[in-house]
Write an enzyme that holds these catalytic residues in place. Structure first.
Site, PDB file in Angstrom:
ATOM      1  N   GLU A 256      -3.883   5.571  -1.941  1.00  0.00           N
ATOM      2  CA  GLU A 256      -3.867   4.102  -1.916  1.00  0.00           C
ATOM      3  C   GLU A 256      -5.182   3.660  -2.532  1.00  0.00           C
ATOM      4  O   GLU A 256      -6.235   3.806  -1.903  1.00  0.00           O
ATOM      5  CB  GLU A 256      -3.755   3.594  -0.473  1.00  0.00           C
ATOM      6  CG  GLU A 256      -2.482   3.982   0.248  1.00  0.00           C
ATOM      7  CD  GLU A 256      -1.240   3.403  -0.380  1.00  0.00           C
ATOM      8  OE1 GLU A 256      -1.365   2.469  -1.201  1.00  0.00           O
ATOM      9  OE2 GLU A 256      -0.145   3.896  -0.081  1.00  0.00           O
ATOM     10  N   CYS A 295      -7.846  -4.641  -0.160  1.00  0.00           N
ATOM     11  CA  CYS A 295      -7.174  -4.080  -1.334  1.00  0.00           C
ATOM     12  C   CYS A 295      -6.062  -4.999  -1.806  1.00  0.00           C
ATOM     13  O   CYS A 295      -5.675  -4.971  -2.963  1.00  0.00           O
ATOM     14  CB  CYS A 295      -6.616  -2.710  -0.991  1.00  0.00           C
ATOM     15  SG  CYS A 295      -5.571  -2.733   0.466  1.00  0.00           S
TER      16      CYS A 295
HETATM   17  P1  NAP Z   1     -14.630   4.668  -1.775  1.00  0.00           P
HETATM   18  O1  NAP Z   1     -16.062   4.543  -2.071  1.00  0.00           O
HETATM   19  O2  NAP Z   1     -13.735   5.259  -2.797  1.00  0.00           O
HETATM   20  O3  NAP Z   1     -14.543   5.496  -0.415  1.00  0.00           O
HETATM   21  C1  NAP Z   1     -13.322   5.700   0.227  1.00  0.00           C
HETATM   22  C2  NAP Z   1     -13.431   6.869   1.179  1.00  0.00           C
HETATM   23  O4  NAP Z   1     -13.599   8.071   0.438  1.00  0.00           O
HETATM   24  C3  NAP Z   1     -14.625   6.786   2.128  1.00  0.00           C
HETATM   25  O5  NAP Z   1     -14.244   7.296   3.375  1.00  0.00           O
HETATM   26  C4  NAP Z   1     -15.644   7.698   1.455  1.00  0.00           C
HETATM   27  O6  NAP Z   1     -16.580   8.229   2.351  1.00  0.00           O
HETATM   28  C5  NAP Z   1     -14.713   8.783   0.947  1.00  0.00           C
HETATM   29  N1  NAP Z   1     -15.257   9.604  -0.114  1.00  0.00           N
HETATM   30  C6  NAP Z   1     -15.982   9.218  -1.181  1.00  0.00           C
HETATM   31  N2  NAP Z   1     -16.256  10.291  -1.963  1.00  0.00           N
HETATM   32  C7  NAP Z   1     -15.693  11.356  -1.362  1.00  0.00           C
HETATM   33  C8  NAP Z   1     -15.634  12.760  -1.664  1.00  0.00           C
HETATM   34  N3  NAP Z   1     -16.196  13.261  -2.760  1.00  0.00           N
HETATM   35  N4  NAP Z   1     -14.995  13.573  -0.805  1.00  0.00           N
HETATM   36  C9  NAP Z   1     -14.412  13.098   0.316  1.00  0.00           C
HETATM   37  N5  NAP Z   1     -14.429  11.781   0.651  1.00  0.00           N
HETATM   38  C10 NAP Z   1     -15.054  10.923  -0.176  1.00  0.00           C
HETATM   39  O7  NAP Z   1     -13.991   3.242  -1.387  1.00  0.00           O
HETATM   40  P2  NAP Z   1     -14.544   2.158  -0.359  1.00  0.00           P
HETATM   41  O8  NAP Z   1     -15.710   1.502  -1.000  1.00  0.00           O
HETATM   42  O9  NAP Z   1     -14.689   2.725   1.000  1.00  0.00           O
HETATM   43  O10 NAP Z   1     -13.320   1.166  -0.287  1.00  0.00           O
HETATM   44  C11 NAP Z   1     -13.117   0.142  -1.201  1.00  0.00           C
HETATM   45  C12 NAP Z   1     -12.024   0.501  -2.166  1.00  0.00           C
HETATM   46  O11 NAP Z   1     -10.872   0.921  -1.479  1.00  0.00           O
HETATM   47  C13 NAP Z   1     -11.600  -0.680  -2.991  1.00  0.00           C
HETATM   48  O12 NAP Z   1     -11.521  -0.296  -4.322  1.00  0.00           O
HETATM   49  C14 NAP Z   1     -10.245  -1.046  -2.421  1.00  0.00           C
HETATM   50  O13 NAP Z   1      -9.381  -1.678  -3.331  1.00  0.00           O
HETATM   51  C15 NAP Z   1      -9.717   0.256  -1.970  1.00  0.00           C
HETATM   52  N6  NAP Z   1      -8.753   0.094  -0.886  1.00  0.00           N
HETATM   53  C16 NAP Z   1      -7.447   0.367  -1.120  1.00  0.00           C
HETATM   54  C17 NAP Z   1      -6.514   0.194  -0.119  1.00  0.00           C
HETATM   55  C18 NAP Z   1      -5.050   0.478  -0.340  1.00  0.00           C
HETATM   56  O14 NAP Z   1      -4.326   0.543   0.637  1.00  0.00           O
HETATM   57  N7  NAP Z   1      -4.596   0.659  -1.543  1.00  0.00           N
HETATM   58  C19 NAP Z   1      -6.921  -0.229   1.146  1.00  0.00           C
HETATM   59  C20 NAP Z   1      -8.264  -0.496   1.352  1.00  0.00           C
HETATM   60  C21 NAP Z   1      -9.176  -0.320   0.322  1.00  0.00           C
HETATM   61  P3  NAP Z   1     -18.080   7.653   2.430  1.00  0.00           P
HETATM   62  O15 NAP Z   1     -17.964   6.273   2.943  1.00  0.00           O
HETATM   63  O16 NAP Z   1     -18.740   8.596   3.373  1.00  0.00           O
HETATM   64  O17 NAP Z   1     -18.623   7.717   1.042  1.00  0.00           O
END
Ligand code: NAP
Length: 523
Positions: A256, A295
């Site tokens: 997602e 999102c």
């Molecule tokens: P993110 O930076 O991509 O992080 C998402 C998750 O991935 C966090 O738990 C992060 O942990 C983890 N992560 C990052 N790098 C990783 C790696 N190499 N290995 C394992 N885990 C890793 O996104 P965010 O800033 O939290 O969220 C915002 C984004 O999410 C936006 O772009 C939004 O559109 C999207 N989103 C989508 C949905 C949907 O349902 N489609 C829902 C909500 C949000 P850390 O925090 O520890 O880095």
């Protein structure tokens, strides 16, 4: 200051080094620290696979449903505590915190009811049996069985409770144990929610684990019977889905990701109609709820050219009344962005959009928050831009600014043009269409329907019931094609399907009916 813990191998684990600080987004004061250094990731997986999985699979689906109901009730008892924590950890207003926490509680209850209704079975039948041979003796039946590995859930920062609960509900109902890794910045809320559930003793040992901090080598250890469900940015998704072990084992990966959702005003909607008002109300809410960190938030607003000035004027007036500040102040209805990084990304994002659009509200800079000391906090005011030429624009359709920011775009009033512009987003979670003109809606569906996971239709007959396009409901699929990740969550029983293996069983009809019956029913 709190040190967050992980829950693995049936116990709490607290690291002693490599801490990441968590700051209150209003005061910028240190509120917690997070680390998973030293955690035994391999052991955590084995424990969940060997203890949690068998215990859940031993339960009937109805019993798992009862479990979800009980968990939902338990969280409800601690609702106020979780809401208060959301304020400190994420800067959420009470309303925004409720959206996340009540969403999680409601989704668990929804799947609980569904499990109860599915009855005393341990697995699921998929469709009717099929005669395959000359006579009805040679028979086939699809059976859905829970995978025997672990469901690893990686969540985004914006929904610390709902994001955890909506994934866990489906996995537990299917019969799979979970390991949840919340986003570090808002892990305080998830940690407490998981702690409440663990302390309740409702879940079998090993059914729920939690990793606060980095996932270490956890993902490199996943195999064919495991599932990885990720929510977050498209950039992180790309990194994770390409892991060699996941590709080699064909591990199920559900993504997602981000999305530039569009709200489209139909050509038939006049400024004195109810649909016009609903459109404005929805756009305002979908830009400002959770400070635009959703999102499903509206990022692009498509308006027939001749109505663009009127819509701009109305939106500027509405958004201008939003009070940005510390949610502890009663007059505030939009809190800060969750972290310093979100603020930086939002400021940079608006600057990028500025190459193809002009700000008509907001100037793309940080603001001071009402009820908060000057110069402190990650506050950003609602910001509306207006595109000059959306057909040639690139950044406007590709750059998701994860804050209270959206861009007005003119279109020629045809479904073909609207679909073409929406499609430039490369795949969205939701598109909202406001119109009473069924021909326009039907034409849009035929031309642009496949570019969104969900189509939200705002029309006069349902104007009084519309919850807002950003609400993901457990009855309906959540996910979108292309850039949105191609994932599918929720959708009632469909959401449970991610954790089940479909097996086509062929052979003697009598034997198949007997074993299918015994695996699917216990009474
Ligand atoms: P993110 O930076 O991509 O992080 C998402 C998750 O991935 C966090 O738990 C992060 O942990 C983890 N992560 C990052 N790098 C990783 C790696 N190499 N290995 C394992 N885990 C890793 O996104 P965010 O800033 O939290 O969220 C915002 C984004 O999410 C936006 O772009 C939004 O559109 C999207 N989103 C989508 C949905 C949907 O349902 N489609 C829902 C909500 C949000 P850390 O925090 O520890 O880095």
């Amino acid at each position: 200051m709190k040190t967050l813990r992980s829950y693995v191998n049936g116990g709490w684990y607290q690291a002693t080094a490599d801490f990441v600080p968590l700051l209150d987004p209003c005061s910028e004061e240190l509120v917690a620290q997070v680390s998973s250094t030293g955690l035994d990731f391999g052991g955590a997986l084995e424990y969940a696979r060997e203890r949690g999985g068998p215990a859940l699979r031993e339960m009937t689906v109805a019993e798992r449903g009862d479990l979800l109901m009980a968990i939902s009730k338990k969280l409800q008892e601690h609702r106020d505590e979780l809401i208060a924590l959301s304020l400190t950890n994420a800067g959420a207003t009470r309303k925004d915190a409720k959206f996340d926490i009540d969403g999680g509680i409601f989704t668990l209850a929804h799947y609980g009811h569904m499990g109860r209704d599915l009855g005393t079975r341990r697995s699921f039948l998929d469709g009717e049996g099929i005669q395959l041979g000359r006579t009805a003796r040679f028979w086939g039946q699809h059976v859905l069985l829970p995978l025997t590995g672990v469901a690893v859930h990686i969540n985004a920062f914006n929904f610390p409770v709902w994001g955890w609960a909506e994934k866990a509900a489906c996995a537990w109902l299917a019969g799979m144990p979970t390991i949840t890794k919340p986003a570090t910045s808002t892990a305080m809320v998830t940690e407490r929610a998981v702690e409440i559930v663990i302390e309740s003793g409702l879940l079998p040992d090993g059914a729920a684990s939690l990793i606060c901090g980095s996932t270490g080598d956890l993902l490199d250890r996943l195999g064919a019977q495991d599932v990885l469900a990720f929510t977050g940015s498209a950039a992180t998704a790309l990194q994770l889905r390409g892991k060699p072990n996941l590709l080699e084992s064909s591990t199920r990966v559900n993504i997602e990701a981000d999305s530039l959702n569009a709200a489209v005003l139909g050509p038939d909607v006049s400024s004195d109609s109810e649909v016009w008002s609903v459109f404005l109300r929805d756009v305002e809410r979908e830009m400002t709820q959770k400070t635009g960190q959703k999102c499903t938030a509206v990022r692009r607003i498509l308006v027939p050219q001749e109505k663009l000035d009127a819509v701009q004027e109305a939106l500027v007036e509405r958004l201008g009344q939003v009070v940005v500040g510390n949610p502890a102040d009663g007059s505030v209805n939009m809190g800060p962005l969750a972290t310093a990084r979100q603020l930086k990304d939002t400021i940079e994002g608006v600057a990028k959009l500025g190459g193809e659009a002009q700000c008509v509200l907001g100037d793309g800079r940080r603001v001071d928050g009402v009820g908060n000391p000057a110069g402190k906090g990650y506050f950003f005011a609602p910001t509306l831009l207006r595109a000059t030429d959306p057909d040639t624009a690139k950044v406007l359709h590709e750059c998701e600014v994860f804050g209270p920011v959206a861009t007005l775009m003119p279109y020629d009033g045809s479904a073909a043009h609207a679909a073409s512009l929406v499609g430039k987003g490369g795949g969205s979670l939701v598109t909202s269409l406001y119109s009473d003109d069924r021909e326009f809606v039907s034409d849009y569906l035929a031309r642009g329907g496949t570019t969104s996971g969900r189509l939200y239709l705002g029309s006069e007959k349902v104007a009084g019931q519309l919850p807002g396009s950003g609400v993901a409901m457990p009855q309906l699929l959540h996910g979108g094609p292309g850039r949105a990740g191609g994932g599918m969550e929720l959708g009632g029983e469909r959401g449970v399907g991610l954790y089940l293996q479909r097996v086509a069983v062929t052979g003697d009809r009598g034997m198949i009916e007997q074993i299918a019956e015994s695996s699917s029913r216990t009474e």
